[in-house]
Design a protein around this motif. Structure first.
Motif, short mmCIF file in Angstrom:
data_model
loop_
_atom_site.label_atom_id
_atom_site.label_comp_id
_atom_site.label_asym_id
_atom_site.label_seq_id
_atom_site.Cartn_x
_atom_site.Cartn_y
_atom_site.Cartn_z
N GLU A 1 0.84 -1.19 0.00
CA GLU A 1 0.00 0.00 0.00
C GLU A 1 0.88 1.25 0.00
O GLU A 1 1.92 1.28 0.64
CB GLU A 1 -0.90 0.01 1.24
CG GLU A 1 -1.90 1.14 1.23
CD GLU A 1 -2.85 1.05 2.40
OE1 GLU A 1 -2.63 1.79 3.38
OE2 GLU A 1 -3.78 0.24 2.33
N ALA A 2 0.42 2.27 -0.71
CA ALA A 2 1.18 3.52 -0.80
C ALA A 2 1.24 4.20 0.57
O ALA A 2 0.35 4.05 1.40
CB ALA A 2 0.51 4.45 -1.80
N GLU A 3 2.31 4.96 0.78
CA GLU A 3 2.45 5.73 2.02
C GLU A 3 1.38 6.82 2.05
O GLU A 3 1.10 7.45 1.03
CB GLU A 3 3.83 6.38 2.09
CG GLU A 3 4.94 5.39 2.33
CD GLU A 3 4.88 4.77 3.72
OE1 GLU A 3 4.58 5.49 4.69
OE2 GLU A 3 5.11 3.56 3.81
N PRO A 4 0.76 7.06 3.20
CA PRO A 4 -0.26 8.11 3.27
C PRO A 4 0.35 9.50 3.17
O PRO A 4 1.50 9.73 3.57
CB PRO A 4 -0.89 7.91 4.65
CG PRO A 4 0.12 7.17 5.44
CD PRO A 4 0.92 6.35 4.47
N ARG B 1 -0.05 13.06 4.69
CA ARG B 1 -0.65 13.65 5.89
C ARG B 1 -0.75 15.16 5.72
O ARG B 1 0.22 15.83 5.43
CB ARG B 1 0.15 13.32 7.13
CG ARG B 1 -0.48 13.95 8.37
CD ARG B 1 -0.13 13.27 9.63
NE ARG B 1 -0.64 11.90 9.62
CZ ARG B 1 -0.24 10.97 10.48
NH1 ARG B 1 0.63 11.26 11.40
NH2 ARG B 1 -0.75 9.77 10.43
N ASP C 1 -5.17 11.87 6.77
CA ASP C 1 -4.32 11.03 5.93
C ASP C 1 -5.07 10.67 4.66
O ASP C 1 -6.23 10.25 4.70
CB ASP C 1 -3.95 9.72 6.64
CG ASP C 1 -3.01 9.94 7.80
OD1 ASP C 1 -2.35 11.00 7.83
OD2 ASP C 1 -2.91 9.04 8.64
N VAL D 1 -4.73 8.22 1.28
CA VAL D 1 -4.04 7.06 0.72
C VAL D 1 -4.70 6.74 -0.61
O VAL D 1 -5.91 6.51 -0.67
CB VAL D 1 -4.13 5.84 1.66
CG1 VAL D 1 -3.43 4.64 1.04
CG2 VAL D 1 -3.54 6.16 3.02
N ASN D 2 -3.90 6.77 -1.67
CA ASN D 2 -4.40 6.49 -3.02
C ASN D 2 -5.61 7.35 -3.38
O ASN D 2 -6.56 6.89 -4.01
CB ASN D 2 -4.76 5.01 -3.18
CG ASN D 2 -3.54 4.12 -3.13
OD1 ASN D 2 -2.46 4.52 -3.53
ND2 ASN D 2 -3.71 2.92 -2.62
#
Length: 59
Positions: free
Chosen positions: A15-18, A20, A29, A31-32
């Motif tokens: 999973e991609a890094e969030p 922030r 956050d 994510v995607n």
């Protein structure tokens, strides 16, 4: 990713890094492209998992 993580998630994809965002005591956050969490003072207040399908259903 370890073999245990593969068994847990069923995919080798990571999973991609969030991303922030912060404004004072608030943070969020992404994510995607989906809003994942909202925090106030470092405490998670809301957890949201938005999919493109859910976004079109809200509008």
């Amino acid at each position: 990713m370890t073999a245990d993580a593969f068994r847990l998630y069923g995919t080798p994809a990571v999973e991609a890094e969030p991303v922030r965002l912060r404004a004072g005591a608030f943070s969020a956050d992404f994510v995607n492209g989906n809003l994942r969490t909202i925090r106030h003072g470092g405490i998670e207040r809301r957890r949201l998992v938005m999919t493109p399908y859910a976004i079109t259903r809200i509008g």
